[in-house]
Write an enzyme that holds these catalytic residues in place. Structure first.
Site: not given
Ligand SMILES: [Zn+2]
Length: 272
Positions: A2-3
């Protein structure tokens, strides 16, 4: 992994469900996911506190607690955080469960177990999470700030964008998209960027991350149905994962190269 947009999405969905909730019970089945203090101390410290805020810094999330302390966490590769009814069968690889005073549970599942939790007591110096070493948040960058922090680096610009100590929150996917928007090739040495290119980059960074976060917006029900993992909205990517396909601007085939060990997709014509 996840960013920033995914982590911010988690925060926006879970914060209203956690605010004012008292953590009644804490169970940890994999002590190693609590990085500080020991899992036993973590449980003792957190049980009985009330969540007063949920924040994000880079890709870290934190829960501010009524005792003045805070829980920090990082989802890393495969971590997922869900608020569920207590009777929902747990996801496979659920390693940490907070029982809440409204009968729901905050659950953390993580197949690869790289995700980590920390508890910092009131006033305790953060020598543990690494969040203190993060660069500025992407929505605060200006051309001058980027040039000051990155402008003397010989490393490739994509490598610099992924370095959390230079700017927080950018990962491989949005790194490709940012450079596409800015028209800059990922393998350019950062020190070779011109003033106008820093300007374009300073615009593209918050643009891309803001747009991505807006696109990920979903209801708590949709988030729960996707088990906190299915929030990828790939079709809108213009560079990432599109190698061999025509550039949406000029039709040239998107090319994939390796920059600092990571696959990077870009348009060889639009990105100089
Ligand atoms: Zn192009």
């Amino acid at each position: 992994m996840p960013e920033l947009p995914e982590v911010e999405t988690v925060r926006r969905i879970l914060k209203p469900q956690l605010m004012g909730r008292r953590i009644v019970t804490v169970s940890v089945d994999r002590p190693e996911i609590v990085a500080h203090p020991s899992a036993d101390e973590f449980i003792r410290a957190v049980a009985g506190t009330t969540v007063t805020d949920m924040r994000r810094r880079g890709k870290f999330l934190s829960l501010v607690l009524s005792d003045g302390g805070s829980i920090w966490l990082h989802l890393r590769m495969t971590g997922a955080l869900l608020v569920t009814p207590a009777n929902l069968p747990p996801e496979k690889h659920t390693h940490l469960i907070f029982g809440l005073d409204d009968g729901k549970e905050l659950r953390f599942s993580d197949q690869r177990r790289f995700g980590r939790f920390w508890y910092l007591a009131a006033g305790e110096e953060d020598r543990y999470t690494g969040a203190g070493k993060l660069g500025p948040e992407p929505d605060t960058v200006t051309a001058a700030l980027l040039e000051e922090r990155l402008g003397k680096k010989r490393r490739m610009i994509k490598d610099c964008l992924l370095d959390q100590s230079l700017i927080a929150g950018i990962g491989n996917i949005h790194g490709d998209e940012i450079l596409y928007l800015a028209g800059i090739a990922p393998d350019r040495p950062a020190e070779s960027l011109s003033g106008p290119e820093w300007e374009k980059l300073a615009e593209a960074i918050p643009d891309e991350l803001g747009t991505a976060t807006a696109r990920l917006a979903m209801t708590p029900e949709e988030y729960l149905a996707g088990r906190g993992r299915e929030y990828r909205d790939e079709p809108y990517f213009q560079a990432y994962g599109r190698e061999g396909k025509p550039c949406l601007r000029c039709g040239t085939a998107i090319r994939r190269i390796t920059v600092a060990g990571r696959g990077s997709s870009y348009c060889p014509k639009c990105q100089k």
